[in-house]
Scaffold this motif. Sequence first.
Motif, PDB file in Angstrom:
ATOM      1  N   TRP A 229       0.703  -1.254  -0.051  1.00 44.58           N
ATOM      2  CA  TRP A 229       0.040   0.038  -0.036  1.00 44.58           C
ATOM      3  C   TRP A 229       0.983   1.316   0.082  1.00 44.58           C
ATOM      4  O   TRP A 229       0.569   2.273  -0.796  1.00 44.58           O
ATOM      5  CB  TRP A 229      -0.831  -0.009   1.469  1.00 44.58           C
ATOM      6  CG  TRP A 229      -1.807   1.096   1.382  1.00 44.58           C
ATOM      7  CD1 TRP A 229      -1.729   2.297   1.901  1.00 44.58           C
ATOM      8  CD2 TRP A 229      -2.975   1.459   0.411  1.00 44.58           C
ATOM      9  NE1 TRP A 229      -2.724   3.314   1.652  1.00 44.58           N
ATOM     10  CE2 TRP A 229      -3.591   2.467   0.742  1.00 44.58           C
ATOM     11  CE3 TRP A 229      -3.610   0.637  -0.597  1.00 44.58           C
ATOM     12  CZ2 TRP A 229      -4.954   2.884   0.015  1.00 44.58           C
ATOM     13  CZ3 TRP A 229      -4.850   1.031  -1.295  1.00 44.58           C
ATOM     14  CH2 TRP A 229      -5.341   2.158  -0.954  1.00 44.58           C
ATOM     15  N   VAL A 230       1.967   1.358   0.758  1.00 45.53           N
ATOM     16  CA  VAL A 230       2.619   2.458   0.924  1.00 45.53           C
ATOM     17  C   VAL A 230       3.611   2.802  -0.413  1.00 45.53           C
ATOM     18  O   VAL A 230       3.383   3.770  -0.876  1.00 45.53           O
ATOM     19  CB  VAL A 230       3.869   2.322   2.026  1.00 45.53           C
ATOM     20  CG1 VAL A 230       4.960   3.334   1.959  1.00 45.53           C
ATOM     21  CG2 VAL A 230       3.096   2.400   3.386  1.00 45.53           C
ATOM     22  N   ILE A 231       4.040   1.617  -1.093  1.00 48.15           N
ATOM     23  CA  ILE A 231       4.739   1.775  -2.155  1.00 48.15           C
ATOM     24  C   ILE A 231       4.153   2.479  -3.455  1.00 48.15           C
ATOM     25  O   ILE A 231       4.131   3.296  -3.986  1.00 48.15           O
ATOM     26  CB  ILE A 231       5.262   0.607  -2.742  1.00 48.15           C
ATOM     27  CG1 ILE A 231       6.356  -0.003  -1.778  1.00 48.15           C
ATOM     28  CG2 ILE A 231       5.735   0.557  -3.961  1.00 48.15           C
ATOM     29  CD1 ILE A 231       7.647   0.871  -1.787  1.00 48.15           C
TER      30      ILE A 231
ATOM     31  N   PHE B 288       4.664  -0.639 -12.152  1.00 45.14           N
ATOM     32  CA  PHE B 288       5.932  -1.268 -11.893  1.00 45.14           C
ATOM     33  C   PHE B 288       6.936  -1.036 -10.519  1.00 45.14           C
ATOM     34  O   PHE B 288       7.364  -2.332 -10.213  1.00 45.14           O
ATOM     35  CB  PHE B 288       6.954  -0.669 -12.963  1.00 45.14           C
ATOM     36  CG  PHE B 288       8.185  -1.304 -13.266  1.00 45.14           C
ATOM     37  CD1 PHE B 288       8.238  -2.460 -13.772  1.00 45.14           C
ATOM     38  CD2 PHE B 288       9.240  -0.570 -12.581  1.00 45.14           C
ATOM     39  CE1 PHE B 288       9.585  -3.093 -14.029  1.00 45.14           C
ATOM     40  CE2 PHE B 288      10.573  -1.363 -12.759  1.00 45.14           C
ATOM     41  CZ  PHE B 288      10.797  -2.656 -13.629  1.00 45.14           C
ATOM     42  N   MET B 289       6.820  -0.221  -9.745  1.00 44.52           N
ATOM     43  CA  MET B 289       7.336   0.009  -8.622  1.00 44.52           C
ATOM     44  C   MET B 289       6.636  -1.047  -7.873  1.00 44.52           C
ATOM     45  O   MET B 289       7.521  -1.813  -6.855  1.00 44.52           O
ATOM     46  CB  MET B 289       7.271   1.268  -8.156  1.00 44.52           C
ATOM     47  CG  MET B 289       8.297   2.218  -8.889  1.00 44.52           C
ATOM     48  SD  MET B 289      10.058   1.606  -8.891  1.00 44.52           S
ATOM     49  CE  MET B 289      10.227   1.797  -6.820  1.00 44.52           C
ATOM     50  N   LEU B 290       5.379  -1.290  -7.816  1.00 41.86           N
ATOM     51  CA  LEU B 290       4.736  -2.312  -7.069  1.00 41.86           C
ATOM     52  C   LEU B 290       5.308  -3.709  -7.240  1.00 41.86           C
ATOM     53  O   LEU B 290       5.813  -4.378  -6.362  1.00 41.86           O
ATOM     54  CB  LEU B 290       3.262  -2.283  -7.220  1.00 41.86           C
ATOM     55  CG  LEU B 290       2.385  -3.136  -6.220  1.00 41.86           C
ATOM     56  CD1 LEU B 290       2.436  -2.659  -4.967  1.00 41.86           C
ATOM     57  CD2 LEU B 290       0.934  -3.028  -7.162  1.00 41.86           C
ATOM     58  N   GLY B 291       5.618  -3.996  -8.625  1.00 43.73           N
ATOM     59  CA  GLY B 291       6.326  -5.140  -8.987  1.00 43.73           C
ATOM     60  C   GLY B 291       7.601  -5.542  -8.241  1.00 43.73           C
ATOM     61  O   GLY B 291       8.003  -6.311  -7.795  1.00 43.73           O
TER      62      GLY B 291
ATOM     63  N   VAL C 126      10.668   4.970  -0.113  1.00 40.41           N
ATOM     64  CA  VAL C 126      10.295   3.872  -1.183  1.00 40.41           C
ATOM     65  C   VAL C 126      11.459   3.186  -1.202  1.00 40.41           C
ATOM     66  O   VAL C 126      11.398   2.081  -1.098  1.00 40.41           O
ATOM     67  CB  VAL C 126       9.998   4.550  -2.336  1.00 40.41           C
ATOM     68  CG1 VAL C 126       9.984   3.698  -3.510  1.00 40.41           C
ATOM     69  CG2 VAL C 126       8.696   5.344  -2.593  1.00 40.41           C
ATOM     70  N   TRP C 127      12.686   3.891  -1.603  1.00 38.52           N
ATOM     71  CA  TRP C 127      13.970   3.118  -1.776  1.00 38.52           C
ATOM     72  C   TRP C 127      14.575   2.249  -0.608  1.00 38.52           C
ATOM     73  O   TRP C 127      15.078   1.237  -0.591  1.00 38.52           O
ATOM     74  CB  TRP C 127      15.106   3.828  -2.510  1.00 38.52           C
ATOM     75  CG  TRP C 127      14.559   3.913  -3.821  1.00 38.52           C
ATOM     76  CD1 TRP C 127      14.463   5.235  -4.324  1.00 38.52           C
ATOM     77  CD2 TRP C 127      14.637   2.958  -4.940  1.00 38.52           C
ATOM     78  NE1 TRP C 127      13.791   4.867  -5.823  1.00 38.52           N
ATOM     79  CE2 TRP C 127      14.111   3.656  -6.127  1.00 38.52           C
ATOM     80  CE3 TRP C 127      14.874   1.785  -4.957  1.00 38.52           C
ATOM     81  CZ2 TRP C 127      14.094   2.920  -7.191  1.00 38.52           C
ATOM     82  CZ3 TRP C 127      14.645   1.090  -6.092  1.00 38.52           C
ATOM     83  CH2 TRP C 127      14.062   1.696  -7.307  1.00 38.52           C
ATOM     84  N   GLU C 128      14.431   3.096   0.488  1.00 41.60           N
ATOM     85  CA  GLU C 128      14.563   2.429   2.021  1.00 41.60           C
ATOM     86  C   GLU C 128      13.790   1.325   2.439  1.00 41.60           C
ATOM     87  O   GLU C 128      14.338   0.194   2.775  1.00 41.60           O
ATOM     88  CB  GLU C 128      14.635   3.560   3.092  1.00 41.60           C
ATOM     89  CG  GLU C 128      15.559   4.469   3.072  1.00 41.60           C
ATOM     90  CD  GLU C 128      15.009   5.895   2.363  1.00 41.60           C
ATOM     91  OE1 GLU C 128      14.177   5.470   1.475  1.00 41.60           O
ATOM     92  OE2 GLU C 128      15.510   6.824   2.450  1.00 41.60           O
TER      93      GLU C 128
ATOM     94  N   ILE D  49      -3.790  -2.188  -7.210  1.00 43.04           N
ATOM     95  CA  ILE D  49      -4.089  -1.373  -8.379  1.00 43.04           C
ATOM     96  C   ILE D  49      -5.860  -1.441  -8.419  1.00 43.04           C
ATOM     97  O   ILE D  49      -6.457  -0.633  -8.850  1.00 43.04           O
ATOM     98  CB  ILE D  49      -3.376  -1.903  -9.554  1.00 43.04           C
ATOM     99  CG1 ILE D  49      -2.048  -1.964  -9.332  1.00 43.04           C
ATOM    100  CG2 ILE D  49      -3.862  -1.122 -10.784  1.00 43.04           C
ATOM    101  CD1 ILE D  49      -1.173  -2.195 -10.563  1.00 43.04           C
ATOM    102  N   TYR D  50      -6.206  -2.729  -8.413  1.00 46.60           N
ATOM    103  CA  TYR D  50      -7.660  -2.979  -8.211  1.00 46.60           C
ATOM    104  C   TYR D  50      -8.377  -2.217  -7.389  1.00 46.60           C
ATOM    105  O   TYR D  50      -9.125  -1.533  -7.650  1.00 46.60           O
ATOM    106  CB  TYR D  50      -7.922  -4.383  -8.100  1.00 46.60           C
ATOM    107  CG  TYR D  50      -8.061  -5.394  -9.357  1.00 46.60           C
ATOM    108  CD1 TYR D  50      -9.457  -5.426 -10.144  1.00 46.60           C
ATOM    109  CD2 TYR D  50      -6.910  -5.782 -10.030  1.00 46.60           C
ATOM    110  CE1 TYR D  50      -9.474  -5.953 -11.258  1.00 46.60           C
ATOM    111  CE2 TYR D  50      -7.143  -6.655 -11.180  1.00 46.60           C
ATOM    112  CZ  TYR D  50      -8.427  -6.637 -11.780  1.00 46.60           C
ATOM    113  OH  TYR D  50      -8.420  -7.370 -13.175  1.00 46.60           O
ATOM    114  N   ALA D  51      -7.902  -2.306  -6.002  1.00 46.47           N
ATOM    115  CA  ALA D  51      -8.236  -1.455  -4.933  1.00 46.47           C
ATOM    116  C   ALA D  51      -8.373   0.216  -5.221  1.00 46.47           C
ATOM    117  O   ALA D  51      -9.458   0.767  -4.987  1.00 46.47           O
ATOM    118  CB  ALA D  51      -7.758  -1.708  -3.703  1.00 46.47           C
TER     119      ALA D  51
END
Length: 419
Positions: A37-39, A47-50, A105-107, A246-248
């Motif tokens: 959820w945060v990402i 893509f970042m979720l993946g 994000v990157w942390e 993404i659906y949510a």
Amino acid sequence: MEVVALSAFKSRNYRLFFAGQTISLLGTWMQKTAVSWVIYSLTHSKFMLGVSIFATLFPSAVLTPFGGVVSDRYNRYRVLVVTQILSMVQALALTLVVFFDNFAVWEIISLSVVLGLINAFDVPARQSLVYELVDDKKNLPNALALNSSMVNLSKLLGPAIAGIAIERFGEVVCFAANTISFVAVISSLLLIRLPKFQPIKHTKNILGELKEGLTYIRQTPDIRYIIIMLALVSLLLLPFTSLMPIYAKDVFRGTASTFGLLDSAIGFGALTGAIFLATLKPGTNLSRILAINTFVFGTGLILFSYTTLYPLALAFIAVGAFGMMSQTTISNTMIQTMVTPAMRGRVISIFVMAYSGGVPIGSLIVSYLSQHIGVQATVFGQGILALLIGIMHVRYLKKKKAKQPVTISPKINEEIPQV
């Protein structure tokens, strides 16, 4: 379910292990839900979720075979205690990062890599240790069945609790809860009493023992087939779960609670699937059940993919998860009963690698595809692929028809986790 379904609880060590793992897994699923959820909330990037899924699972996939060798070679109880302590430290670091950094994000991704490295040694040790925790080995199938129910119940409750917690208190609460949950599992492990570990003299180095395990798998056709098919499912089908945020957010125009309920619907379907498998009669052809449930999996994904009515979508994704449950559980069940005890850790580690290696790569693939063809078309395509894999299972059954089908006591079923 029969009363004997709780027979593994006669073992004190297993009772302690089960209690600690139950609490810890709730925290684990809260953290997993919060990370996704945060990402996605911070980046709005599919893509970042993946990438976040990849960061946790891929390092584990690469090193899990070595974790299997370590599990067979050394005191797996001590290995598990160390990995759980390291996991608590990772969870604490994640809590502090999210609390002090508004765009971490990157942390978060970096700490996810750390967790993946820890899991490479944690999962083989944890799964192999169950055998030693059960006093009467006749209760081992029941212990594995209880583990499966525990995993899926936590997957059902954890995301739902996380969704509510995120809305009311913020994401950091989920990470803090996971940190605290490790106190329970570490305490339970320290209370376990096992016979003194007797080191075995090894004539080969770690790489030699790993090669020995791979040779064993290559020379055992049924185990080889199961692992290859699970790798396909993990790569092409199981990553549908990474698309749920993404659906949510985009399809159902919802909040963190919407996401939590989607994950819980998947957990409910998987739990129902686990209970179904546990009630099968002895002598049931599990290969046939696996083929049927692969079709159920694909049908559920196809029906869910373009459904915009939220309650109906929850029902469809639960149906899909019911079929999904068989992919890992039946595969694990068959392998656990085929494998030679001396090879257990190594074969389980390769099995886990097939799962945890396919999912992160698949998550990147489905995230990329969803960026270009849309999330609904991607899930629809995964449903079609599931049907094709189901057909492959049917063809395999026909080839095996002349031979005795693989059967087993239906009580043995356990998912991988958590990975």
